[in-house]
Enzyme design. Structure first.
Site, PDB file in Angstrom:
ATOM      1  N   GLU A   1      -0.186   2.916  39.999  1.00  6.34           N
ATOM      2  CA  GLU A   1      -1.453   2.193  39.924  1.00  6.34           C
ATOM      3  C   GLU A   1      -1.317   0.846  39.237  1.00  6.34           C
ATOM      4  OE1 GLU A   1      -4.356   4.577  37.822  1.00  6.34           O
ATOM      5  OE2 GLU A   1      -2.855   5.390  36.468  1.00  6.34           O
TER       6      GLU A   1
ATOM      7  N   ARG B   1      -8.910  14.926  36.735  1.00  4.24           N
ATOM      8  CA  ARG B   1      -8.910  14.065  35.543  1.00  4.24           C
ATOM      9  C   ARG B   1      -9.228  14.944  34.339  1.00  4.24           C
ATOM     10  NH1 ARG B   1     -11.841  10.429  39.334  1.00  4.24           N
ATOM     11  NH2 ARG B   1     -10.789   8.414  39.467  1.00  4.24           N
TER      12      ARG B   1
ATOM     13  N   GLY C   1      -2.968   5.255  42.671  1.00  4.07           N
ATOM     14  CA  GLY C   1      -4.274   5.083  42.032  1.00  4.07           C
ATOM     15  C   GLY C   1      -4.805   3.725  42.462  1.00  4.07           C
ATOM     16  N   THR C   2      -5.455   3.726  43.590  1.00  7.52           N
ATOM     17  CA  THR C   2      -5.807   2.432  44.194  1.00  7.52           C
ATOM     18  C   THR C   2      -6.955   1.727  43.475  1.00  7.52           C
ATOM     19  OG1 THR C   2      -7.027   3.726  45.795  1.00  7.52           O
ATOM     20  CG2 THR C   2      -4.888   2.874  46.487  1.00  7.52           C
ATOM     21  N   ASN C   3      -7.673   2.453  42.609  1.00  5.61           N
ATOM     22  CA  ASN C   3      -8.715   1.760  41.829  1.00  5.61           C
ATOM     23  C   ASN C   3      -8.037   0.786  40.866  1.00  5.61           C
ATOM     24  OD1 ASN C   3     -10.459   3.565  43.035  1.00  5.61           O
ATOM     25  ND2 ASN C   3     -10.473   4.950  41.281  1.00  5.61           N
ATOM     26  N   ASP C   4      -7.118   1.329  40.070  1.00  8.46           N
ATOM     27  CA  ASP C   4      -6.427   0.449  39.126  1.00  8.46           C
ATOM     28  C   ASP C   4      -5.478  -0.506  39.847  1.00  8.46           C
ATOM     29  OD1 ASP C   4      -7.163   0.768  36.361  1.00  8.46           O
ATOM     30  OD2 ASP C   4      -6.584   2.867  36.596  1.00  8.46           O
TER      31      ASP C   4
ATOM     32  N   GLY D   1     -30.238 -10.379  71.608  1.00  8.61           N
ATOM     33  CA  GLY D   1     -31.254 -11.376  71.293  1.00  8.61           C
ATOM     34  C   GLY D   1     -30.752 -12.567  70.498  1.00  8.61           C
TER      35      GLY D   1
ATOM     36  N   ARG E   1     -27.463 -15.788  81.655  1.00 10.99           N
ATOM     37  CA  ARG E   1     -27.527 -14.975  80.418  1.00 10.99           C
ATOM     38  C   ARG E   1     -26.203 -15.016  79.679  1.00 10.99           C
ATOM     39  NH1 ARG E   1     -31.754 -10.853  81.172  1.00 10.99           N
ATOM     40  NH2 ARG E   1     -32.337 -10.834  83.357  1.00 10.99           N
TER      41      ARG E   1
ATOM     42  N   SER F   1       1.243   9.459  43.331  1.00 14.55           N
ATOM     43  CA  SER F   1      -0.127   9.413  43.831  1.00 14.55           C
ATOM     44  C   SER F   1      -0.653   8.009  43.548  1.00 14.55           C
ATOM     45  CB  SER F   1      -0.988  10.468  43.148  1.00 14.55           C
ATOM     46  OG  SER F   1      -2.293  10.406  43.670  1.00 14.55           O
TER      47      SER F   1
ATOM     48  N   LYS G   1     -21.259  -7.610  79.178  1.00 16.27           N
ATOM     49  CA  LYS G   1     -22.197  -7.554  80.304  1.00 16.27           C
ATOM     50  C   LYS G   1     -21.503  -7.929  81.616  1.00 16.27           C
ATOM     51  CE  LYS G   1     -26.173  -9.604  79.548  1.00 16.27           C
ATOM     52  NZ  LYS G   1     -27.494  -8.959  79.563  1.00 16.27           N
TER      53      LYS G   1
ATOM     54  N   ARG H   1      -3.895  15.428  35.885  1.00 17.97           N
ATOM     55  CA  ARG H   1      -3.457  14.171  35.279  1.00 17.97           C
ATOM     56  C   ARG H   1      -3.658  14.218  33.774  1.00 17.97           C
ATOM     57  NH1 ARG H   1      -6.473   8.689  36.595  1.00 17.97           N
ATOM     58  NH2 ARG H   1      -7.929   9.514  35.070  1.00 17.97           N
TER      59      ARG H   1
ATOM     60  N   ARG I   1     -24.014  -0.335  80.290  1.00 13.75           N
ATOM     61  CA  ARG I   1     -22.990  -0.356  79.235  1.00 13.75           C
ATOM     62  C   ARG I   1     -22.952   1.030  78.619  1.00 13.75           C
ATOM     63  NH1 ARG I   1     -26.667  -3.947  75.153  1.00 13.75           N
ATOM     64  NH2 ARG I   1     -28.303  -2.396  75.089  1.00 13.75           N
TER      65      ARG I   1
ATOM     66  N   TYR J   1      -0.900  12.843  51.945  1.00 13.83           N
ATOM     67  CA  TYR J   1      -2.285  13.297  51.817  1.00 13.83           C
ATOM     68  C   TYR J   1      -3.156  12.225  51.184  1.00 13.83           C
ATOM     69  CZ  TYR J   1      -1.219  14.087  46.871  1.00 13.83           C
ATOM     70  OH  TYR J   1      -0.852  13.913  45.571  1.00 13.83           O
TER      71      TYR J   1
ATOM     72  N   MET K   1     -28.435 -14.886  71.418  1.00 13.05           N
ATOM     73  CA  MET K   1     -28.068 -16.108  72.147  1.00 13.05           C
ATOM     74  C   MET K   1     -29.041 -16.351  73.300  1.00 13.05           C
ATOM     75  SD  MET K   1     -23.950 -15.918  71.990  1.00 13.05           S
ATOM     76  CE  MET K   1     -23.904 -14.258  72.569  1.00 13.05           C
TER      77      MET K   1
ATOM     78  N   HIS L   1     -18.817   3.165  36.402  1.00 12.01           N
ATOM     79  CA  HIS L   1     -18.716   4.563  35.980  1.00 12.01           C
ATOM     80  C   HIS L   1     -19.752   5.415  36.711  1.00 12.01           C
ATOM     81  CE1 HIS L   1     -19.619   8.006  33.313  1.00 12.01           C
ATOM     82  NE2 HIS L   1     -18.293   8.033  33.194  1.00 12.01           N
TER      83      HIS L   1
ATOM     84  N   CYS M   1      -5.178   8.862  45.340  1.00 16.12           N
ATOM     85  CA  CYS M   1      -6.329   9.525  44.736  1.00 16.12           C
ATOM     86  C   CYS M   1      -7.359   8.531  44.220  1.00 16.12           C
ATOM     87  CB  CYS M   1      -5.889  10.464  43.627  1.00 16.12           C
ATOM     88  SG  CYS M   1      -5.063   9.620  42.262  1.00 16.12           S
TER      89      CYS M   1
HETATM   90  C1  PEP Z   1      -7.128   5.008  40.156  1.00 14.56           C
HETATM   91  O1  PEP Z   1      -6.896   4.142  39.314  1.00 14.56           O
HETATM   92  O2  PEP Z   1      -7.172   4.790  41.371  1.00 14.56           O
HETATM   93  C2  PEP Z   1      -7.383   6.390  39.723  1.00 14.56           C
HETATM   94  C3  PEP Z   1      -7.524   7.361  40.596  1.00 14.56           C
HETATM   95  O3  PEP Z   1      -7.525   6.601  38.383  1.00 14.56           O
HETATM   96  P1  PEP Z   1      -8.863   6.265  37.577  1.00 14.56           P
HETATM   97  O4  PEP Z   1      -9.925   5.900  38.549  1.00 14.56           O
HETATM   98  O5  PEP Z   1      -9.177   7.488  36.802  1.00 14.56           O
HETATM   99  O6  PEP Z   1      -8.402   5.130  36.713  1.00 14.56           O
HETATM  100 MG    MG Z   2      -6.373   4.746  37.297  1.00 15.19          MG
END
Ligand code: PEP
Ligand code: MG
Length: 895
Positions: free
Chosen positions: A758, A572, A779-782, A100, A91, A777, A22, A627, A335, A865, A102, A451, A845
């Site tokens: 992964e 998969r 595998g950021t989940n694992d 609102g 203010r 690639s 402000k 895979r 603003r 990618y 503060m 899942h 992925c």
């Molecule tokens: C992962 O682990 O990121 C992955 C893509 O494989 P999944 O989810 O099938 O284990």
């Molecule tokens: Mg995995």
């Protein structure tokens, strides 16, 4: 000496960190020569000093003196002087807007003496006494911490005594008496008199604004909005102007474009003879802004002119608060205005078309989250609906359908033309068919990476999971809500996967023209769709990251392609082993000898080949990363508890157990921690024929496509590698098979063989792995699961709420990449992989591939990618472009 106070003439909009949003904008407008009442801003730094030391910084008072004096000269009046007193507003104003949250104190400077002067100057005793009683109330509540009910009670009593109901029915005399009562309340409740020294009022008000940074509600708001706790607020002290001096006065808010739709034109509300707070409080009905043209043509023309100037200057939609005091226009705030997702795209596109901003800037002005909002069908917000449960907003969208409790019924009812919602405690791979045929999924267990959530997002199905208050009983085909409502199979419910809410009955749904357009359907000439299309195309032109999709079926792959994917980054193969093929897998697992096992595997080969032919034709010319099989084998066998019970019953009845062999296999394969068990490449090494078969199927499918004149581009990916040797073994066998099939079929098959990264060990030994792997690639989940050591299936409901509240993290690491931990491993693996194999292709992925904030990280760390669920492809394309054009230029308050 630190400078703690800036006159409005000294600052500018680039100083928002110091002056708050402000204050910086008031200074900017002052600098532009717009009519802003005189004033000054006390910095966030002063607030931080106050919060650290617990007292006002020593030099602040002197600085306030100096600036107050300058303000008095500019206004031609002195604070609280008896004759035509100068009053000021105090203010808060933080770097990020916290509406609102503060304190604000208006009419500072009124005292028992100056209120009489104000009555004379304004010609309205009512106005003067009303302003005074408001000051007493605000000061009492915010500065002295007196419970608001005391003042509300006294006001109520005053009206009752007079036999009226509205505040406006109290005249000057009534309000004068009310101020006396308010002063008594202040004395009784705070043990002190209301200060009659205007300067003391000012100092106390400033301190209370500082202190209001740390109230519980301000902290809670900041936590929800991810605003850091250590910024502090600035304090704006501004000469008051009055919109309530008669019919030639008034107050209003205005937007330079419609913040709801983004349409061009001037929008806003005006309230004659009123102060700003009255507009916000909605006490009286406002007039549309253009009515001002008749009421006050002069100030209206001036306002329009200022709005054009502001929009040009800020190069964006501005929202404005203004007051007209006896025919003179004053700007009280501006603003860069908040807007809906649709307005964000339309305004960015319009400003670009008008030449106000360039295409890169238009791209910076919108976000993937906004695009996501525009792509989902929504429930009609106006419809009345009964909310029966809340859960994790796992896959966005709005789905309405009849409840079914198992996959087979979902398929059957869908085949009969019904829209169904699959309701399960949790889902497993057996539910895939049901998930495919359902409009939405509702579970009572699991979080965003359960899942149900992962599959629903992949399929673009709406999903609410972890709705723990629901008692789901699939055996009797009903669930019961916390309120005792019983929903039986066939009843209709509505699931809002964007908000994580479930409603009873049918809530009307509004489809998304943007999604329809991306899917290739005709939506006519829609301005919003055109804007989205232009901006996403520009993102494509700018981005360095490619966007692929995670797709396991030809239908998904086709959809991904329509949505702009440049390949399949993860196909998969697990689901290809379900359904009727499960029997073959069972034979494979139960095989007594090699010959039997090989026969089962051989029977799977033509089926797999057909799968790959289909997906490679759908993605002809584009890469498809296939895979090899990943999950533990026991997932393909019947439930262990059930089998054990059956065997026990059979034994008790003296009957032969039909499934003893099966039970032995299930017991042999049972694991306490299947996620850390015989999955991925481990399976491939223990049953080499399985991976051999898959590789052959991929090779033969590629050869078939080549012979048919296609351009197949399959890549073979090995999951869960922890050591280079694992990959060496599998890759050597795979290369052998590729050579065999090439020789058999007379075509070249230069398929790349690469790996998922992964596991932390894979990331840490990426250089060795890259000697064999032609691509990585992530595998950021694992990788998230194993780096943190917590299960992706179980923890989100169990302790994430505590971790979020305690700020161990501010967002689930399964949702947005944990830069400090998992991100570091990725950075390390990227560097080592590239050093060992220059030109190695690098992608991601895991679920993070579709998350805007994570995409920025993947861009920064230099991946080639991202791969995400088909539906998120346009969002990822947009974010990849945004990552490439870099941060905004500071002109947008993105909050
Ligand atoms: C992962 O682990 O990121 C992955 C893509 O494989 P999944 O989810 O099938 O284990
Ligand atoms: Mg995995």
């Amino acid at each position: 000496m630190t400078k703690y106070v800036y006159d409005f003439t000294e600052g500018n909009r680039g100083m928002a960190d110091l002056l708050g949003g402000k204050g910086a904008n008031l200074a900017e407008m002052t600098g532009m020569g717009l009519p802003v009442p005189p004033g000054f801003t006390i910095t966030t730094e002063a607030c931080r000093a106050y919060l650290t030391a617990g007292t006002i910084p020593a030099d602040l008072s002197y600085e306030v003196d100096t600036h107050l004096h300058a303000m008095e000269i500019a206004a031609g009046r002195k604070l609280g002087q008896v004759d035509a007193p100068l009053l000021v507003s105090v203010r808060s104003g933080a770097r990020f807007s916290m509406p609102g949250m503060m304190d604000t104190v208006l009419n500072i400077g009124l005292t028992d003496d100056s209120v009489v002067g104000l009555a004379a100057w304004s010609g309205s005793p009512r106005l003067a006494w009303d302003s005074y009683r408001r000051l007493l109330q605000m000061f009492g509540e915010t500065v002295l911490g007196i419970d608001a009910q005391h003042f509300a009670g006294a006001l109520h009593a005053a009206k009752e005594a007079k036999g009226v109901t509205g505040d406006l029915d109290l005249d000057g005399d009534d309000l004068r008496q009310l101020t006396a009562r308010y002063k008594e309340i202040i004395r009784a409740e705070s043990g002190r008199d209301f200060p009659q020294d205007p300067r003391e009022q000012l100092d106390l008000a400033i301190e209370s604004v500082f202190a209001s940074w740390n109230t519980d509600r301000a902290r809670t708001y900041r936590r929800a909005e991810h605003i850091p706790d250590d910024l502090g607020t600035a304090v704006n002290v501004c000469a008051m102007v009055f919109g309530n001096l008669g019919d030639d006065s008034g107050t209003g808010v205005a937007f330079t474009r419609d913040p709801a739709t983004g349409a061009a034109g001037v929008y806003g509300d005006y309230l004659a003879n009123a102060q700003g707070e009255d507009v916000v409080a909605g006490i009286r009905n406002t007039l549309p802004l253009d009515r001002l043209a008749d009421l006050h043509p002069g100030p209206y023309a001036q306002l329009l002119d200022i709005m054009r100037t502001l929009e040009k200057h800020y190069r964006d939609l501005c929202d404005i608060e203004f007051t007209i005091e006896r025919g003179t226009l004053w700007m009280l705030q501006t603003r860069v205005g908040k807007r809906t997702a649709a307005a964000a795209f339309r305004i960015a596109e319009a400003l670009h078309a008008e030449g106000v901003i360039d295409a890169d800037e238009a791209l910076r002005r919108v976000t993937g989250a906004q695009l996501a909002q525009l792509m989902f069908p929504r429930f009609d917000g106006n419809a009345a609906a009964r909310r029966i449960a809340t859960g994790v907003a796992a896959s966005p969208g709005a789905a309405v359908g009849e409840v079914v409790f198992d996959s087979d019924t979902a398929v059957a009812r869908a085949a009969a033309g019904a829209a169904v919602i699959l309701v399960r405690r949790e889902t497993n791979p057996d539910d895939l068919d049901g998930l495919i045929h359902a409009r939405g999924v509702l579970t009572s267990r699991g979080g965003k990476t359960s899942h149900a959530a992962v599959v629903a997002r992949g399929l673009g199905r709406t999903c609410v999971c972890g709705a723990e208050s629901l008692d789901i009983d699939p055996d009797v085909r009903r669930f019961t809500t916390a309120d005792g409502i019983v929903v039986t199979e066939g009843d209709v419910i509505s699931v809002d996967g964007t908000a994580g809410v479930v409603y009873l009955g049918r809530v009307p749904v509004v489809p998304s023209p943007v999604a329809e357009y991306f899917e290739g359907r005709d939506v006519g000439d829609d301005e919003l769709v055109r804007a989205v299309d232009h901006i996403v195309r520009h993102a494509d032109a700018r981005s360095r990251l490619g966007v692929r999709a995670n797709a396991d079926t030809p239908a998904d792959a086709g959809r991904a392609r329509r949505l702009g994917a440049t390949g399949v980054g993860l196909c998969r193969t697990e689901h290809m082993f379900l359904g009727e093929r499960r029997a073959l897998v069972e034979r494979l697992i139960l095989a007594a000898d090699d010959a039997e096992r090989e026969a089962a595997i051989a029977a799977l080969l033509p089926l797999q080949r057909a799968d790959f032919v289909d997906i490679l034709s759908e993605m002809d010319g584009l890469p498809v990363t296939i895979r090899l099989l990943d999950p533990p084998l026991h997932e393909f066998l019947p439930d262990r508890t059930e089998l054990t019970a059956q065997a026990a019953v059979a034994k008790a009845l003296g009957r032969p157990a039909t499934s003893e062999r099966l039970l032995r296999a299930v017991n042999r394969l049972h694991e306490e921690n299947p996620m850390l068990g015989m999955r991925g490449v481990r399976l491939g090494l223990v049953i080499p024929g399985l991976y051999d078969m898959q590789v052959r199927a991929i090779a033969e499918a590629s050869a078939a496509r080549l012979r048919a004149g296609g351009h197949p581009h399959a890549e073979i990916m090995i999951p869960l590698i922890g050591d280079a040797r694992e990959l060496e073994i599998v890759a050597a066998r795979a290369s052998g098979i590729l050579a065999e099939v090439a020789a058999e079929s007379g075509v070249d098959l230069p398929l790349e063989i690469g790996t998922m990264i992964e596991l932390p060990r894979a990331a840490l030994t990426a250089d060795r792995i890259a000697e064999t792997a032609e691509f990585f690639s992530f595998g950021t989940n694992d990788l998230t699961q194993t780096t943190w050591g917590f299960s992706r299936d179980d923890v989100e409901a169990a302790f994430f709420p505590t971790y979020l509240a305690e700020r161990v993290f501010t967002v689930s690491p399964f949702e947005t990449i944990d830069r400090d931990g998992v991100g570091r491993l990725i950075g390390l693996a990227v560097a080592m992989g590239r050093a060992a194999r220059p030109g190695i292709a690098l992608g991601v992925c895991g679920e993070h591939g579709g998350d805007p904030e994570s995409i920025r990280f993947f861009h920064e760390v230099g991946l080639d990618y991202v791969s995400c669920s088909p539906f998120r492809v346009p969002i990822a394309r947009l974010e990849a472009g945004r990552a490439a054009v870099g941060d905004d230029d500071g002109s947008v308050d993105s909050r």
